[in-house]
Design an enzyme around this catalytic site. Structure first.
Site, PDB file in Angstrom:
ATOM      1  CE  LYS A 175      -1.661  -1.721   3.684  1.00  0.00           C
ATOM      2  NZ  LYS A 175      -2.375  -2.031   4.948  1.00  0.00           N
ATOM      3  CB  THR A 209      -6.000   7.450   7.483  1.00  0.00           C
ATOM      4  OG1 THR A 209      -5.172   8.130   8.442  1.00  0.00           O
ATOM      5  CG2 THR A 209      -6.197   8.346   6.265  1.00  0.00           C
ATOM      6  N   GLY A 211      -7.430   2.855  11.080  1.00  0.00           N
ATOM      7  CA  GLY A 211      -7.957   1.531  10.775  1.00  0.00           C
ATOM      8  C   GLY A 211      -8.006   1.174   9.311  1.00  0.00           C
ATOM      9  CB  THR A 212      -6.682   2.711   6.187  1.00  0.00           C
ATOM     10  OG1 THR A 212      -5.408   3.006   6.768  1.00  0.00           O
ATOM     11  CG2 THR A 212      -7.511   3.973   6.145  1.00  0.00           C
ATOM     12  N   GLY A 213      -5.650  -0.073   7.413  1.00  0.00           N
ATOM     13  CA  GLY A 213      -5.014  -1.367   7.174  1.00  0.00           C
ATOM     14  C   GLY A 213      -5.903  -2.528   7.574  1.00  0.00           C
ATOM     15  CB  CYS A 214      -8.042  -3.054  10.566  1.00  0.00           C
ATOM     16  SG  CYS A 214      -6.806  -2.664  11.824  1.00  0.00           S
TER      17      CYS A 214
END
Length: 268
Positions: A175, A209, A211-214
């Site tokens: 990402k 942003t 928690g975007t990875g989760c």
């Protein structure tokens, strides 16, 4: 009728934007039934992380066993695993049940900058867990740690992504959100077809942003649970992520990095 079932193995977030809470919201929004094995109770909000209370490892294993024995699983998303002992325990359970449809978000640092993974656990993650999953979803800082390389620009990504693929056996979504180019170009290496795909989107200027990875990794797991081909699952998850960020940018919640809008489909 049967639900498509996704198990998330991760830490909690009482502010609701990341961790288990974000995973369940994402899985529901993407059409799956979410179940959980909580690895740690995290004291955090949109501003920062103030404490981590690990769940006893045998209790984590018990949660996984209870869910898989009863409900079953079509895909697994793995998030925060804070110690080597926990990583090895989770690997043991995944091997025991022969689970192969696994998406690993190698959570190391929160959006706020707070560390969530012990230093000595990094090599355990690299050597024991990453080689057995289907997809990993590192961001730029995580990719730098895992590869030992500095990433300064977009053109660095294709070479780094191959380094992270365990000799071409693990698919990698790298990402690009931490870069500064106006166009956001995530790069996906499909180890099953040996191809690299660029996922382009307009960069959205927002501080929401958290928690975007989760969210992104849970969306991928959800679409894989629905038996979409790997490339299609990645693209569908990317589209969901873009819209969740865009719609979430319209809101103000919390004093720091607010969440994305997981249920933009349904709220008008």
């Amino acid at each position: 009728m049967q639900y498509k079932r996704v198990l998330t193995i991760a830490g909690s977030d009482p502010s609701g934007g990341a961790g288990i809470q974000a995973d369940l919201k994402t899985m529901s929004a993407c059409g799956c039934f979410g179940t959980t094995a909580i690895t740690a109770i995290v004291d955090e909000n949109t501003v920062g992380v103030y404490g981590v209370h690990p769940v006893p490892i045998d209790f984590v294993k018990g949660q996984i066993k209870s869910v898989v024995d009863d409900i079953g699983v079509d895909a697994v998303k793995i998030g925060m695993l804070h110690s080597s002992e926990l990583i090895l325990a989770v690997k043991e359970m995944l091997v025991r049940y022969g689970i192969a449809n696994i998406v690993l978000d190698p959570v190391m640092v929160a959006t706020s900058g707070d560390k969530l993974l012990q230093d000595e656990a990094i090599s355990t993650l690299q050597n024991e867990l990453i080689p057995m999953v289907r997809v990993i979803t590192p961001n730029i800082p995580e990719a730098e740690i895992l590869s030992g390389r500095t990433i300064r620009k977009q053109s660095d990504l294709p070479e780094v992504i191959k380094t992270l693929s365990c000799n071409g056996t693990v698919s990698v979504l790298l990402k690009a959100g931490h870069l500064s180019e106006e166009e956001l170009v995530d790069v996906f290496y499909n180890a099953e077809t040996d191809e690299i795909i660029e996922l382009r989107s307009k960069r959205i200027m927002t501080r929401n942003t958290h928690g975007t990875g989760c969210t992104f990794s849970s969306a991928i797991a959800s679409f894989l649970a629905q038996q979409l081909p790997l490339n299609e699952a990645i693209k569908e998850a990317k589209n969901y992520m873009n819209q969740a960020i865009a719609e979430g940018s319209k809101y103000e919640i919390g004093k720091g990095h607010g969440p994305v809008h997981h249920f933009y489909h349904f709220w008008k």
